[in-house]
Design a protein around this motif. Structure first.
Motif, mmCIF file in Angstrom:
data_model
loop_
_atom_site.group_PDB
_atom_site.id
_atom_site.type_symbol
_atom_site.label_atom_id
_atom_site.label_comp_id
_atom_site.label_asym_id
_atom_site.label_seq_id
_atom_site.Cartn_x
_atom_site.Cartn_y
_atom_site.Cartn_z
ATOM 1 N N LYS A 93 3.157 -2.321 -0.655
ATOM 2 C CA LYS A 93 4.609 -2.170 -0.696
ATOM 3 C C LYS A 93 5.223 -2.764 -1.961
ATOM 4 O O LYS A 93 6.433 -2.742 -2.129
ATOM 5 C CB LYS A 93 5.226 -2.836 0.531
ATOM 6 C CG LYS A 93 4.843 -2.133 1.808
ATOM 7 C CD LYS A 93 5.482 -2.768 3.010
ATOM 8 C CE LYS A 93 5.312 -1.868 4.206
ATOM 9 N NZ LYS A 93 5.677 -2.549 5.443
ATOM 10 N N TRP A 94 4.373 -3.324 -2.813
ATOM 11 C CA TRP A 94 4.875 -3.947 -4.054
ATOM 12 C C TRP A 94 4.861 -2.887 -5.161
ATOM 13 O O TRP A 94 3.788 -2.470 -5.593
ATOM 14 C CB TRP A 94 3.995 -5.142 -4.437
ATOM 15 C CG TRP A 94 4.619 -6.039 -5.460
ATOM 16 C CD1 TRP A 94 5.364 -7.166 -5.231
ATOM 17 C CD2 TRP A 94 4.532 -5.905 -6.888
ATOM 18 N NE1 TRP A 94 5.756 -7.726 -6.432
ATOM 19 C CE2 TRP A 94 5.270 -6.968 -7.454
ATOM 20 C CE3 TRP A 94 3.930 -4.983 -7.741
ATOM 21 C CZ2 TRP A 94 5.398 -7.142 -8.841
ATOM 22 C CZ3 TRP A 94 4.064 -5.141 -9.115
ATOM 23 C CH2 TRP A 94 4.786 -6.222 -9.647
ATOM 24 N N HIS A 95 6.040 -2.478 -5.580
ATOM 25 C CA HIS A 95 6.185 -1.476 -6.653
ATOM 26 C C HIS A 95 5.213 -0.301 -6.496
ATOM 27 O O HIS A 95 4.430 -0.020 -7.418
ATOM 28 C CB HIS A 95 6.005 -2.130 -8.031
ATOM 29 C CG HIS A 95 7.088 -3.113 -8.351
ATOM 30 N ND1 HIS A 95 8.176 -2.818 -9.136
ATOM 31 C CD2 HIS A 95 7.264 -4.408 -7.971
ATOM 32 C CE1 HIS A 95 8.972 -3.874 -9.225
ATOM 33 N NE2 HIS A 95 8.442 -4.855 -8.525
ATOM 34 N N PRO A 96 5.245 0.385 -5.346
ATOM 35 C CA PRO A 96 4.349 1.534 -5.184
ATOM 36 C C PRO A 96 4.642 2.576 -6.263
ATOM 37 O O PRO A 96 5.798 2.763 -6.643
ATOM 38 C CB PRO A 96 4.693 2.061 -3.785
ATOM 39 C CG PRO A 96 6.060 1.528 -3.490
ATOM 40 C CD PRO A 96 6.185 0.222 -4.234
ATOM 41 N N ASP A 97 3.598 3.198 -6.790
ATOM 42 C CA ASP A 97 3.832 4.198 -7.843
ATOM 43 C C ASP A 97 3.433 5.596 -7.395
ATOM 44 O O ASP A 97 3.345 6.523 -8.195
ATOM 45 C CB ASP A 97 3.097 3.815 -9.139
ATOM 46 C CG ASP A 97 1.581 3.794 -8.960
ATOM 47 O OD1 ASP A 97 1.090 4.155 -7.869
ATOM 48 O OD2 ASP A 97 0.890 3.411 -9.909
ATOM 49 N N GLY A 98 3.179 5.722 -6.086
ATOM 50 C CA GLY A 98 2.918 7.060 -5.542
ATOM 51 C C GLY A 98 1.503 7.554 -5.760
ATOM 52 O O GLY A 98 1.177 8.672 -5.388
ATOM 53 N N THR A 99 0.628 6.704 -6.346
ATOM 54 C CA THR A 99 -0.713 7.217 -6.624
ATOM 55 C C THR A 99 -1.710 6.911 -5.513
ATOM 56 O O THR A 99 -2.678 7.625 -5.340
ATOM 57 C CB THR A 99 -1.281 6.664 -7.945
ATOM 58 O OG1 THR A 99 -1.302 5.240 -7.855
ATOM 59 C CG2 THR A 99 -0.454 7.102 -9.125
ATOM 60 N N GLY A 100 -1.512 5.804 -4.779
ATOM 61 C CA GLY A 100 -2.557 5.476 -3.816
ATOM 62 C C GLY A 100 -2.056 4.994 -2.475
ATOM 63 O O GLY A 100 -2.838 4.700 -1.579
ATOM 64 N N GLU A 101 -0.738 4.915 -2.316
ATOM 65 C CA GLU A 101 -0.241 4.239 -1.109
ATOM 66 C C GLU A 101 0.037 5.170 0.055
ATOM 67 O O GLU A 101 0.251 4.718 1.184
ATOM 68 C CB GLU A 101 1.065 3.476 -1.395
ATOM 69 C CG GLU A 101 1.044 2.582 -2.604
ATOM 70 C CD GLU A 101 1.371 3.354 -3.880
ATOM 71 O OE1 GLU A 101 1.958 4.437 -3.808
ATOM 72 O OE2 GLU A 101 1.006 2.864 -4.967
ATOM 73 N N GLN A 102 0.034 6.505 -0.209
ATOM 74 C CA GLN A 102 0.389 7.419 0.877
ATOM 75 C C GLN A 102 -0.599 7.292 2.025
ATOM 76 O O GLN A 102 -1.804 7.204 1.798
ATOM 77 C CB GLN A 102 0.387 8.885 0.400
ATOM 78 C CG GLN A 102 1.432 9.183 -0.633
ATOM 79 C CD GLN A 102 0.833 9.099 -2.030
ATOM 80 O OE1 GLN A 102 -0.134 8.380 -2.247
ATOM 81 N NE2 GLN A 102 1.416 9.799 -2.967
ATOM 82 N N GLY A 103 -0.050 7.259 3.215
ATOM 83 C CA GLY A 103 -0.911 7.246 4.396
ATOM 84 C C GLY A 103 -1.427 5.860 4.767
ATOM 85 O O GLY A 103 -2.099 5.709 5.780
ATOM 86 N N ILE A 104 -1.161 4.851 3.935
ATOM 87 C CA ILE A 104 -1.620 3.505 4.288
ATOM 88 C C ILE A 104 -0.687 2.941 5.356
ATOM 89 O O ILE A 104 0.542 2.981 5.218
ATOM 90 C CB ILE A 104 -1.628 2.571 3.055
ATOM 91 C CG1 ILE A 104 -2.637 3.074 2.018
ATOM 92 C CG2 ILE A 104 -1.960 1.141 3.464
ATOM 93 C CD1 ILE A 104 -2.784 2.175 0.799
#
Ligand SMILES: C[S@@+](CC[C@H](N)C(=O)[O-])C[C@H]1O[C@@H](n2cnc3c(N)ncnc32)[C@H](O)[C@@H]1O
Length: 271
Positions: free
Chosen positions: A245-256
């Motif tokens: 949740k810290w400065h997500p950049d849309g590359t790896g956080e989806q679905g976590i």
């Protein structure tokens, strides 16, 4: 893995080690059967372990880029570096500012053996590796490589990523981080990830037991305990949050999902 040229007399190949378990789970190649066995046992207890470890590494990537781009940091002191994993910290910092300088520190002989991968600096910048224990900050601060590489009249980012969960209370991780920050000038930053069991207590508790059974006892922390590391510092937005949740950049956080992540992350400025 007997013919890889590593100094077998210094590397304990019989027992699993945190740096090599992390390498195995992240899909690296620098581990032994004992590390694979440990990693598999841990992932059985908590199938989200690879998601959690990858999210920690991705946080390192985003936090270093943020420090270089937003805070203008050009010098880094990285404690508990781990086995080289692309991209390494200096590659991220030097992709923003080629003159960035990085001091890497770890106490595992396998990281020393593979440290060539950490020393591929740009010609304008500099990287160095110090074999030292986090619990003896003077060994780092007093070393020649440290003073040759970092200019303490300019800000430094101290990065302590995925290591303090291996430091027990009697060894005072908060005090050690303060001692490392002490000689750094105003405008320096602290970037940390801190293990927690707050989002999946049972599963993460079982993983901690697997580490402990292999002689790596863990100290997981609550959010209040995580705050102790940042006392007297100015936390950057969004404060201390789970790493995804810290400065997500849309590359790896989806679905976590929150319960997949057992790591807080935060960056703060020394006033
Ligand atoms: C999970 S890895 C983290 C690597 C990297 N910082 C990252 O987050 O991607 C933990 C690293 O901390 C190192 N480590 C553990 N205890 C240490 C100590 N007391 N002093 C120095 N390094 C330590 C281990 O050898 C390992 O390389």
């Amino acid at each position: 893995m007997s013919d890889n040229g590593w100094p077998a007399d210094r590397i304990d190949t019989e027992h699993a080690h945190s740096a090599r378990i992390y390498d195995y789970i992240l899909g690296g190649k620098d581990y032994y059967p004992a590390d694979r066995e440990a990693g598999d046992a841990m992932a059985r207890e908590w199938p989200a372990l690879p998601v959690h470890m990858r999210a920690n590494r991705d946080w390192m990537n985003r936090a270093v880029r943020w420090l270089a781009e937003e805070a203008g940091i050009r010098q880094f002191l990285d404690i508990g570096t781990g086995i080289p994993t692309s991209p390494n910290l200096h590659e991220i910092a030097q992709s923003v500012a080629p003159d960035s300088r990085v001091v890497y520190v770890d106490n595992d002989p396998i990281v020393l053996t593979l440290s060539q991968g950490l020393l591929s600096s740009t010609p304008e910048g500099r990287t160095t590796y110090i074999e030292a224990d986090f619990q003896h900050p003077e060994a780092v601060l007093g070393s020649e490589e440290f003073s040759r590489t970092l200019d303490l009249t300019k800000p430094v980012a101290l990065t302590v990523i995925a290591i303090v969960h291996f430091v027990l209370d009697e060894d005072d991780a908060v005090g050690i981080v303060r001692r490392l920050l002490e000689p750094l000038p105003a405008g320096s930053h602290l970037a940390m990830t801190i293990g927690t069991a707050e989002f999946a207590p049972e599963e993460v508790g079982r993983v901690a037991r697997e580490y402990a059974a292999r002689d790596m006892p863990m100290r997981l922390r609550t959010i209040e305990e995580a705050h102790e590391f940042f006392e007297g510092l100015e936390l950057a937005e969004p404060g201390i949050v789970q790493v995804h949740k810290w400065h997500p950049d849309g590359t790896g956080e989806q679905g976590i999902r929150d319960e997949d992540i057992a790591m807080y992350g935060a960056v703060a400025r020394k006033p």
